[in-house]
Design a protein around this motif. Structure first.
Motif: not given
Ligand SMILES: NC(=O)c1ccc[n+]([C@@H]2O[C@H](COP(=O)([O-])OP(=O)(O)OC[C@H]3O[C@@H](n4cnc5c(N)ncnc54)[C@H](OP(=O)(O)O)[C@@H]3O)[C@@H](O)[C@H]2O)c1
Length: 301
Positions: A45, A123, A151, A209, A228, A291, A295
């Protein structure tokens, strides 16, 4: 030393591997020889949208070995194995060496290799702060975790189970048995489910999400929602009589040490999807950007 850097926002293709000087340390810093780096969505991002001052070395999460210790540092000695999530504003993890302060570090879990250990900091802290500091989840409550196989989600479901909650994950069907092996009590398949048909019986929602329109209506009256990503609308939260907030994680070595203890007690597990060499960072960020990883993904230095 080699470092993965960006000079101009706009595209993942703008990142490059550069040779830059090995950092010097201040008296209050340590020098870490980096062994692996955790990849997070913020890494791609920030290359596209430019969150941080350019140019900079990408990345927040490291595992590695302490190679030098500043004269004022008492917490660590040369040879200690550590993990950490670096200072947010300066980033800097995707490099062969990192100079940082002990407040960003914790001892590496003894039962993980460096690659697995690099997958822990950002994470797990986000999941911890969401589940406990924001949602104040209690034993016996029922929580819905969005993107449960991702993650953050994979740590959030495990922390919630460890606390004694009932945990339902939102995920695609293909990840059901994977998530059950991490303790979830059930899943909602986001690809096929009509969310409007689900009765509102959750005490808490952990949303990664920006799906407040789908998930807030599933809370009981008085329930708690945390995001988040995007902040949910006040109109929506008022309509469903719930409390809601969003937050940005912060590095916290006390919480990280608690998480390390739980990992060493085998209460919490880590799952690696893909490993890339440091010089393959571009391909790694493109994969994370898709996306759908399970893990975590890491760079091996
Ligand atoms: N605010 C904060 O401090 C903070 C900290 C960490 C992360 N974040 C944000 O949080 C978000 C998630 O981070 P992450 O590290 O967990 O990401 P990630 O590991 O890239 O998430 C991937 C997962 O998202 C699922 N997914 C994709 N599209 C989806 C949908 N429409 N509905 C439900 N699940 C879906 C995927 O499942 P499938 O394979 O089944 O599609 C996959 O398991 C990101 O936007 C990140 O920038 C914010």
């Amino acid at each position: 030393m080699k470092a993965i850097r960006i000079h101009e926002k706009g595209a993942i293709d703008n990142i490059q591997t550069e040779d830059i000087p090995k950092p010097n340390i201040n008296p209050n810093q340590v020098l870490v020889k980096v062994k692996a780096c955790g990849i997070n969505p913020v890494d791609w991002k920030s290359t596209i949208y430019g969150y941080f001052q350019m140019p900079y070395t990408l990345g927040t999460d490291i595992s590695g070995v302490i190679e030098a210790v500043g004269s004022e540092v008492t917490e660590y000695k040369v040879g200690d194995q550590v993990i950490g999530s670096l200072e947010w504003a300066t980033q800097g993890a995707f490099a062969e060496y990192v100079a940082t302060e002990p407040k960003y570090l914790a001892p590496k879990p003894k039962n993980l290799n460096f690659e697995e250990a690099a997958a822990v900091p950002l994470v797990s802290l986000t999941a911890w702060q969401g589940v406990f500091d924001k949602l104040n989840l209690q034993k016996g409550q029922k929580i819905l975790v969005q993107a449960a196989a991702g993650g953050v989600g994979l740590f959030a479901i495990q922390f919630a189970k460890w606390k004694g909650a009932e945990v339902i994950g939102i995920a695609s069907q293909k990840n059901e048995s994977f998530l059950k092996s991490f303790g979830v009590d059930g899943i909602i398949d986001y690809k096929t489910t009509d969310f409007s048909k689900i009765s509102p019986d959750f005490d808490a929602v952990f949303d990664s999400m920006a799906s407040s329109e789908l998930t807030i209506p599933l809370l009981k009256k008085g329930g708690s929602y945390v995001s988040i990503t995007a902040k949910p609308s006040e109109e929506l939260t008022a309509k469903h009589h719930v409390t809601a907030s969003n937050f940005l994680f912060h590095s916290n070595n006390k919480q990280l040490k608690t998480i390390v203890d739980l990992i060493e007690q085998d209460q919490i597990k880590v799952f690696l999807d893909k490993q890339f060499a440091l010089t393959e960072a571009k391909a790694a960020l493109k994969y994370q950007h898709e996306g759908h990883s399970k893990g975590k993904n890491v760079l091996v230095v």
